[in-house]
Design a protein around this motif. Sequence first.
Motif, mmCIF file in Angstrom:
data_model
loop_
_atom_site.group_PDB
_atom_site.id
_atom_site.type_symbol
_atom_site.label_atom_id
_atom_site.label_comp_id
_atom_site.label_asym_id
_atom_site.label_seq_id
_atom_site.Cartn_x
_atom_site.Cartn_y
_atom_site.Cartn_z
ATOM 1 N N GLU A 100 0.833 -1.199 0.000
ATOM 2 C CA GLU A 100 0.000 0.000 0.000
ATOM 3 C C GLU A 100 0.873 1.257 0.000
ATOM 4 O OE1 GLU A 100 -3.678 -0.603 2.712
ATOM 5 O OE2 GLU A 100 -2.206 -2.132 3.288
ATOM 6 N N THR A 101 0.435 2.239 -0.761
ATOM 7 C CA THR A 101 1.120 3.529 -0.829
ATOM 8 C C THR A 101 0.094 4.633 -0.599
ATOM 9 O OG1 THR A 101 0.740 3.870 -3.192
ATOM 10 C CG2 THR A 101 2.717 2.610 -2.579
ATOM 11 N N THR A 102 0.538 5.865 -0.679
ATOM 12 C CA THR A 102 -0.398 6.978 -0.549
ATOM 13 C C THR A 102 -1.314 7.084 -1.763
ATOM 14 O OG1 THR A 102 1.284 8.465 -1.440
ATOM 15 C CG2 THR A 102 1.116 8.316 0.965
ATOM 16 N N ALA A 103 -0.989 6.409 -2.865
ATOM 17 C CA ALA A 103 -1.839 6.412 -4.057
ATOM 18 C C ALA A 103 -2.834 5.251 -4.061
ATOM 19 C CB ALA A 103 -0.973 6.360 -5.314
ATOM 20 N N THR A 104 -2.740 4.375 -3.091
ATOM 21 C CA THR A 104 -3.626 3.216 -3.004
ATOM 22 C C THR A 104 -5.071 3.660 -2.813
ATOM 23 O OG1 THR A 104 -1.901 1.803 -2.070
ATOM 24 C CG2 THR A 104 -4.165 1.186 -1.581
ATOM 25 N N THR A 105 -5.984 2.959 -3.496
ATOM 26 C CA THR A 105 -7.411 3.181 -3.282
ATOM 27 C C THR A 105 -8.014 1.894 -2.726
ATOM 28 O OG1 THR A 105 -7.943 2.532 -5.552
ATOM 29 C CG2 THR A 105 -7.592 4.892 -5.132
ATOM 30 N N TYR A 106 -9.124 2.012 -2.018
ATOM 31 C CA TYR A 106 -9.784 0.855 -1.417
ATOM 32 C C TYR A 106 -11.030 0.528 -2.222
ATOM 33 C CZ TYR A 106 -6.240 1.426 1.994
ATOM 34 O OH TYR A 106 -5.002 1.511 2.575
ATOM 35 N N ILE A 107 -11.341 -0.752 -2.323
ATOM 36 C CA ILE A 107 -12.345 -1.236 -3.271
ATOM 37 C C ILE A 107 -13.665 -1.593 -2.586
ATOM 38 C CG2 ILE A 107 -12.853 -2.978 -5.020
ATOM 39 C CD1 ILE A 107 -9.828 -3.327 -5.403
ATOM 40 N N PRO A 108 -14.707 -0.812 -2.835
ATOM 41 C CA PRO A 108 -16.032 -1.212 -2.363
ATOM 42 C C PRO A 108 -16.595 -2.305 -3.274
ATOM 43 C CG PRO A 108 -16.122 0.983 -3.352
ATOM 44 C CD PRO A 108 -14.704 0.517 -3.425
ATOM 45 N N GLY A 109 -17.311 -3.250 -2.695
ATOM 46 C CA GLY A 109 -17.951 -4.304 -3.481
ATOM 47 C C GLY A 109 -17.055 -5.462 -3.863
ATOM 48 N N ALA A 110 -15.839 -5.531 -3.319
ATOM 49 C CA ALA A 110 -14.961 -6.681 -3.579
ATOM 50 C C ALA A 110 -15.471 -7.873 -2.774
ATOM 51 C CB ALA A 110 -13.526 -6.354 -3.192
ATOM 52 N N THR A 111 -15.310 -9.075 -3.322
ATOM 53 C CA THR A 111 -15.740 -10.290 -2.640
ATOM 54 C C THR A 111 -14.541 -10.955 -1.986
ATOM 55 O OG1 THR A 111 -17.500 -10.577 -4.262
ATOM 56 C CG2 THR A 111 -16.956 -12.483 -2.915
ATOM 57 N N VAL A 112 -14.727 -11.346 -0.729
ATOM 58 C CA VAL A 112 -13.691 -12.002 0.066
ATOM 59 C C VAL A 112 -14.291 -13.277 0.648
ATOM 60 C CG1 VAL A 112 -12.227 -11.788 2.121
ATOM 61 C CG2 VAL A 112 -12.601 -9.808 0.644
ATOM 62 N N ARG A 113 -13.492 -14.312 0.742
ATOM 63 C CA ARG A 113 -13.939 -15.580 1.327
ATOM 64 C C ARG A 113 -13.065 -15.919 2.528
ATOM 65 N NH1 ARG A 113 -12.791 -19.193 -2.684
ATOM 66 N NH2 ARG A 113 -14.679 -18.562 -3.750
ATOM 67 N N ILE A 114 -13.689 -16.402 3.581
ATOM 68 C CA ILE A 114 -12.948 -16.983 4.709
ATOM 69 C C ILE A 114 -12.978 -18.488 4.507
ATOM 70 C CG2 ILE A 114 -12.779 -17.252 7.213
ATOM 71 C CD1 ILE A 114 -12.474 -14.343 6.345
ATOM 72 N N GLU A 115 -11.809 -19.102 4.454
ATOM 73 C CA GLU A 115 -11.693 -20.546 4.279
ATOM 74 C C GLU A 115 -10.956 -21.137 5.460
ATOM 75 O OE1 GLU A 115 -9.470 -21.179 0.694
ATOM 76 O OE2 GLU A 115 -11.203 -20.789 -0.601
ATOM 77 N N CYS A 116 -11.461 -22.239 5.982
ATOM 78 C CA CYS A 116 -10.771 -22.994 7.022
ATOM 79 C C CYS A 116 -10.552 -24.406 6.497
ATOM 80 C CB CYS A 116 -11.582 -23.018 8.318
ATOM 81 S SG CYS A 116 -11.773 -21.392 9.067
ATOM 82 N N LYS A 117 -9.316 -24.893 6.620
ATOM 83 C CA LYS A 117 -8.957 -26.215 6.117
ATOM 84 C C LYS A 117 -8.429 -27.070 7.261
ATOM 85 C CE LYS A 117 -7.795 -24.402 1.592
ATOM 86 N NZ LYS A 117 -6.778 -24.221 0.572
ATOM 87 N N TYR A 118 -8.692 -28.376 7.141
ATOM 88 C CA TYR A 118 -8.150 -29.308 8.124
ATOM 89 C C TYR A 118 -6.630 -29.286 8.032
ATOM 90 C CZ TYR A 118 -12.888 -31.079 8.562
ATOM 91 O OH TYR A 118 -14.240 -31.184 8.776
ATOM 92 N N ARG A 119 -5.994 -29.220 9.169
ATOM 93 C CA ARG A 119 -4.542 -29.081 9.232
ATOM 94 C C ARG A 119 -3.807 -30.259 8.589
ATOM 95 N NH1 ARG A 119 -1.806 -25.575 12.183
ATOM 96 N NH2 ARG A 119 -3.661 -24.994 13.356
ATOM 97 N N ASN A 120 -4.313 -31.478 8.777
ATOM 98 C CA ASN A 120 -3.605 -32.672 8.291
ATOM 99 C C ASN A 120 -3.802 -32.928 6.802
ATOM 100 O OD1 ASN A 120 -2.667 -33.160 10.871
ATOM 101 N ND2 ASN A 120 -4.388 -34.475 11.394
#
Length: 162
Positions: A44-64
């Motif tokens: 990130e810099t001072t020219a960075t912009t933030y994105i409204p409406g971006a899709t993010v996923r939380i994923e949990c996986k078995y460790r083994n």
Amino acid sequence: MAISRVLLLFALCVLPGLVSARTLGNPFHIQGRVYCDTCRCGFETTATTYIPGATVRIECKYRNTLQLAYSVEGETDATGTYNILVEDDHEDQICESVLVSSPVNDCKSADPGRSRANVVVTRYNGVVKDKHYANNMGFFKDQPLAGCEELLKQYLNYDQPE
């Protein structure tokens, strides 16, 4: 003698139920931000912009096995911030926030070094708060903005004595 048996039965049966009821009813709130790397720097810099409406996923996986155990998606708000509720405790799983998509036409390519962020989704680590934070994640702009070269020179010369 009967009182000690009742107390033992209470300790073995009722107390664990009370403790688990407290943790089951409180989902985790995972929060982070999604940005457009307008200078294609990898950070990130001072020219960075933030994105409204971006899709993010939380994923949990078995460790083994690294097989997917849990997945939930959310979207960023007007400030590029997501707040995703995660049910249950994922103590023995590896959980990450993962970029899915960007609505910005010229900023859709995920930065491979900033497209995932580890998140802690357990209460068995001494942290009692429900809100947990993930590192910010970013997409690359197709072409760097004008002025990025000068901006990067400022970052490179920041620690240099004159």
